[in-house]
Design an enzyme around this catalytic site. Sequence first.
Site, PDB file in Angstrom:
ATOM      1  N   ASP A 282     -54.902 -21.828  39.985  1.00  0.00           N
ATOM      2  CA  ASP A 282     -55.785 -21.776  38.808  1.00  0.00           C
ATOM      3  C   ASP A 282     -55.474 -20.597  37.883  1.00  0.00           C
ATOM      4  O   ASP A 282     -55.996 -20.539  36.777  1.00  0.00           O
ATOM      5  CB  ASP A 282     -57.255 -21.663  39.251  1.00  0.00           C
ATOM      6  CG  ASP A 282     -57.750 -22.917  39.943  1.00  0.00           C
ATOM      7  OD1 ASP A 282     -56.983 -23.903  39.996  1.00  0.00           O
ATOM      8  OD2 ASP A 282     -58.894 -22.922  40.415  1.00  0.00           O
ATOM      9  N   ARG A 327     -60.958 -24.772  38.560  1.00  0.00           N
ATOM     10  CA  ARG A 327     -62.367 -24.825  38.951  1.00  0.00           C
ATOM     11  C   ARG A 327     -63.253 -24.150  37.901  1.00  0.00           C
ATOM     12  O   ARG A 327     -64.198 -24.744  37.395  1.00  0.00           O
ATOM     13  CB  ARG A 327     -62.510 -24.088  40.274  1.00  0.00           C
ATOM     14  CG  ARG A 327     -63.626 -24.570  41.153  1.00  0.00           C
ATOM     15  CD  ARG A 327     -63.937 -23.532  42.216  1.00  0.00           C
ATOM     16  NE  ARG A 327     -62.836 -23.238  43.118  1.00  0.00           N
ATOM     17  CZ  ARG A 327     -62.623 -23.838  44.275  1.00  0.00           C
ATOM     18  NH1 ARG A 327     -63.425 -24.793  44.659  1.00  0.00           N
ATOM     19  NH2 ARG A 327     -61.628 -23.475  45.057  1.00  0.00           N
ATOM     20  N   MET A 439     -51.086 -33.802  43.717  1.00  0.00           N
ATOM     21  CA  MET A 439     -49.625 -33.988  43.656  1.00  0.00           C
ATOM     22  C   MET A 439     -48.968 -32.757  43.038  1.00  0.00           C
ATOM     23  O   MET A 439     -47.878 -32.348  43.437  1.00  0.00           O
ATOM     24  CB  MET A 439     -49.285 -35.221  42.819  1.00  0.00           C
ATOM     25  CG  MET A 439     -49.684 -36.498  43.503  1.00  0.00           C
ATOM     26  SD  MET A 439     -49.339 -37.907  42.499  1.00  0.00           S
ATOM     27  CE  MET A 439     -47.581 -37.995  42.678  1.00  0.00           C
TER      28      MET A 439
END
Length: 562
Positions: A282, A327, A439
């Site tokens: 992230d 997130r 993926m």
Amino acid sequence: MELSLSSSLHSTTPASFSLSTNSTSPPRQNLGLFSAAASNFSSRVLLKFNKSSILRQPRPVVVKSQSSSEITNDNDDHGFVLEDVPHLTSFLPDLPSYPNPLKYSQAYAIVKNTFVSPEDVVAQQIVVQKGSPRGIHFRRAGPREKVYFKPEQVRACIVTCGGLCPGINTVIREIVCGLHNMYGVDDVLGIQGGYRGFYSQNTIKLTPKLVNDIHKRGGTCLQTSRGGHDTKKIVDNIQDRGINQVYIIGGDGTHKGAAAISKEVEKRGLQVAVVGIPKTIDNDIAVIDKSFGFDTAVEEAQRAINAAHVEAECVANGVGIVKLMGRYSGFIAMFATLASRDVDCCLIPESPFYLEGQGGLLEYVEQRLKENGHVLIVLAEGAGQEYVSQSAQAVNGTDASGNRLLLDVGLWLTQEVKDHFTNVRKMEINLKYIDPTYMIRAIPSNAYDNIYCTLLAQSAVHGTMAGYTGFTVGPVNSRHAYIPINRVTEKTNTVRLTDRMWARLLASTNQPSFLQKCEIVRERVDKETMEEAKQASTSNGVRSHYPMKTFQFRTKYLTKAS
Ligand SMILES: Nc1ncnc2c1ncn2[C@@H]1O[C@H](COP(=O)(O)OP(=O)(O)O)[C@@H](O)[C@H]1O
Ligand SMILES: O=P(O)(O)OC[C@H]1O[C@](O)(COP(=O)(O)O)[C@@H](O)[C@@H]1O
Ligand SMILES: [Mg+2]
């Protein structure tokens, strides 16, 4: 509160080098010889050097208490602040040091400057104004002249925690190879399955041969997990196994765990160096320029975006929606959008949006369909969570590490767009939703990240061998530095709407900024402005050009104009 400290407590000063004649080998474990009470160092100590003292030795060091508001900017040092990392000698003052064996390593045989100068620091802020304070600095990463471990006495361990990220295996490989090839260390253990592996699994012996090829595979060869951090059990295990260097690869949660381990080690007076290596796809780790795997993720996201684009442009009224990870931080979505140029709209958690009415997403989708025949939306998984939880059955749960569980915003948006065009606008659209998140996360790192991982791993190895502990490593303005762990756990890195990068994206896609209705955006902008102003006044950093008033005016202006 101010304390005066002799600089000899710090390994990087010549004063500490003079200890090197003591060749007594430190016992491998349970070095509780020295009372933890002797420790006068905390991981969040701000050292403030006199300007003149950074050039001369020995120097007086002024230790300031932790409150950043106490950092003053006097004329002597031009506001220079060193946020130093703890060193084993701060709680084991009699620890012997040894000449760094790197001198004899063939890799460094003809290197001009084998060792990093103890005076070398990395500036947190490089855009400065004339007369602005020098601000916060970190120790430059790299090999030191003295080490605090004899290679044959090192027993290192590596653990990987949290979610996967491209490049973890490369970091593991380079720690093992770095320890072996640079320092002659060959006792390295792999802790399996994250933090809980310390006390619930057997270790595996990691050798250069065993890890030789692992960087070609995604994931982590050690396995990972969330939850399961039990400081006492972990440190008991470190002690029982005779481990004296702990390499912890993980994100913000993992670093909180690493800080707890490091504190417990200090409390017990053990000669155990603990280092964190920041990992998160992230890119939400503060202070460092970028986390490893992020570049790979942005590149791999292009494949999904390209596929969605092809699907959308080959049908009438094609709508493509691609969900990417993130997130709380929309960095992957933002950079993948900027890289692609096929994306019409990027939605991230930091920038609230709305669907209906003037200036809303649905109006924009229809406009793009009319103008271009197709439209492509990229969204980060954390975007629009407030809407999803209203429409879907709210999941208030958290994962084993305490992270909030997210609802699938991609599925929600897909349904909303379909409903709107089919039922309200009576328009036929062809919508394809692609979710490539796992993926992307599971692939091996690209060339850029592989090199970056090598630097991180080698920096970590140099740091622990030099006796630093309770630190993390990473590039700050492109220079690798040793950063106190709490600096990367106290705050997460998010896309700042008031920074130019988000404006660049808006200018590139020409998507709506959703400022019209979004009170939340304005609140956020004001919050960011306040934070920036506060940071400038407390950290001796560079002052902002933009006082809060200016932002409020510009927000108002945009609302009227749109
Ligand atoms: N506040 C905390 N104190 C100690 N350990 C923590 C804390 N938060 C998370 N951890 C531990 O760190 C590990 C990874 O955390 P997680 O949040 O899942 O991933 P990441 O480190 O990638 O953010 C887990 O084993 C978890 O138990
Ligand atoms: O399914 P999992 O393993 O909980 O992972 C999902 C989360 O992991 C991440 O990829 C990264 O999270 P961490 O860096 O905290 O491990 C997030 O983007 C995502 O929300
Ligand atoms: Mg995290």
